[in-house]
Enzyme design. Structure first.
Site, PDB file in Angstrom:
ATOM      1  N   GLY A 136       0.902  -1.095  -0.029  1.00  0.00           N
ATOM      2  CA  GLY A 136      -0.165  -0.229  -0.137  1.00  0.00           C
ATOM      3  C   GLY A 136       0.706   1.312  -0.001  1.00  0.00           C
ATOM      4  N   GLN A 139       2.975   9.828   1.871  1.00  0.00           N
ATOM      5  CA  GLN A 139       4.498   9.409   1.598  1.00  0.00           C
ATOM      6  C   GLN A 139       5.152   9.745   0.540  1.00  0.00           C
ATOM      7  OE1 GLN A 139       2.725   5.108   2.264  1.00  0.00           O
ATOM      8  NE2 GLN A 139       4.751   4.888   3.060  1.00  0.00           N
ATOM      9  N   CYS A 176       6.621  -0.789   6.711  1.00  0.00           N
ATOM     10  CA  CYS A 176       6.019   0.467   6.061  1.00  0.00           C
ATOM     11  C   CYS A 176       7.392   0.845   4.963  1.00  0.00           C
ATOM     12  CB  CYS A 176       5.778   1.339   6.900  1.00  0.00           C
ATOM     13  SG  CYS A 176       5.210   3.085   6.210  1.00  0.00           S
ATOM     14  N   LEU A 177       6.976   1.315   3.798  1.00  0.00           N
ATOM     15  CA  LEU A 177       8.164   1.842   3.037  1.00  0.00           C
ATOM     16  C   LEU A 177       8.678   3.152   3.553  1.00  0.00           C
ATOM     17  CD1 LEU A 177       6.408   1.437  -0.331  1.00  0.00           C
ATOM     18  CD2 LEU A 177       8.129   0.047   0.553  1.00  0.00           C
ATOM     19  N   HIS A 231      -3.455   0.647   8.241  1.00  0.00           N
ATOM     20  CA  HIS A 231      -2.362   1.191   8.248  1.00  0.00           C
ATOM     21  C   HIS A 231      -2.156   2.152   7.234  1.00  0.00           C
ATOM     22  CE1 HIS A 231       2.274   0.327   7.741  1.00  0.00           C
ATOM     23  NE2 HIS A 231       2.006   1.441   6.607  1.00  0.00           N
ATOM     24  N   GLU A 232      -2.840   2.162   5.811  1.00  0.00           N
ATOM     25  CA  GLU A 232      -2.904   3.342   5.134  1.00  0.00           C
ATOM     26  C   GLU A 232      -3.615   4.585   5.683  1.00  0.00           C
ATOM     27  OE1 GLU A 232      -0.590   3.273   2.840  1.00  0.00           O
ATOM     28  OE2 GLU A 232      -0.162   1.048   3.319  1.00  0.00           O
ATOM     29  N   HIS A 258      -1.623   6.458   7.862  1.00  0.00           N
ATOM     30  CA  HIS A 258      -1.116   7.655   7.097  1.00  0.00           C
ATOM     31  C   HIS A 258      -1.589   8.880   6.947  1.00  0.00           C
ATOM     32  CE1 HIS A 258       2.854   5.551   6.440  1.00  0.00           C
ATOM     33  NE2 HIS A 258       2.398   4.588   5.602  1.00  0.00           N
TER      34      HIS A 258
HETATM   35 NI    NI Z   1       3.169   2.724   5.535  1.00  0.00          NI
END
Ligand code: NI
Length: 168
Positions: free
Chosen positions: A46, A51, A94-95, A136-137, A140
C-alpha cells in the site's frame, strides 16, 4: 513514468494530516499513476499520498500478492466508520519506516467509506489482512505511522538507529 521519492521517518511531513481531495482532476489521476508505479516498484502492498509528499487524502493498495493477477485499489477520502475486534498484525512494516518490522494491535474488522477514482462513493467491509492494510494506510492520512503504535522503548531504539545511520 517517474518513480516518486518515498519520504522516510523522521521526515516531519509524514506526521501531517492529509487534506481531503476536493475534485478528482488530472493532477489527481497523474499522482495515482505515479504512485501505482512507485508502489509496485518498491514492492509495497500500500501507499498513501502523504508518503510521496502529496498531502491529500488518497491511498492505493494491492493485497493480491501476485504479479500476474494485480488488483490495484484506489481510495479517495477514506474513513473508517466502524471497527470491531482485536488482532495482532505480525511483523508489520512500512516503506516510510525502513528496516523495521514490529507487531501492532489492530482492529480485526472495519467498515470503510471512500470514493473511487471516478468519484463514486463506495464501502468496504474488510477483515483480517485487508483490514490491517487499510488501517495502516488510513493512519498515514492522519499523520500516524505504525511505529506510533509500538512501545516507546522500541520506537526510541529505532529512532537512535536511524539517527546513527543518517550521520554516516
Ligand atoms: Ni506505511
Amino acid at each position: 513514468m517517474p518513480m516518486l521519492n518515498i519520504l522516510t521517518y523522521p521526515d516531519k511531513f509524514l506526521g501531517q494530516p492529509a487534506k481531503p481531495v476536493k475534485n478528482i482532476d488530472g493532477t489527481t489521476q497523474k499522482i495515482i499513476e505515479d504512485m501505482s508505479f512507485t508502489m509496485y516498484n518498491s514492492k509495497g502492498v500500500g501507499l498513501a499520498a502523504i508518503q510521496v509528499g502529496f498531502d491529500k487524502s488518497l491511498i492505493l493498495y494491492d493485497v493480491s500478492q501476485c504479479e500476474e493477477k494485480r488488483s490495484l485499489q484506489i481510495l479517495i477520502n477514506p474513513r473508517i466508520i466502524e471497527s470491531n475486534g482485536r488482532i495482532i498484525s505480525e511483523k508489520e512494516g512500512c516503506l516510510s519506516v525502513p528496516d523495521l518490522r514490529a507487531d501492532v494491535k489492530r482492529a480485526e474488522s472495519i467498515l470503510v467509506e471512500a470514493f473511487d477514482r471516478e468519484g463514486k462513493p463506495m464501502r468496504i467491509d474488510a477483515e483480517g489482512y485487508l483490514a490491517i492494510v487499510l488501517q495502516h494506510e488510513i493512519d498515514h492520512l492522519n499523520g500516524i505511522l505504525f511505529i506510533d503504535h509500538i512501545s516507546a522503548l522500541k520506537r526510541e531504539l529505532y529512532k537512535r538507529r536511524i539517527k546513527k545511520q543518517l550521520r554516516k
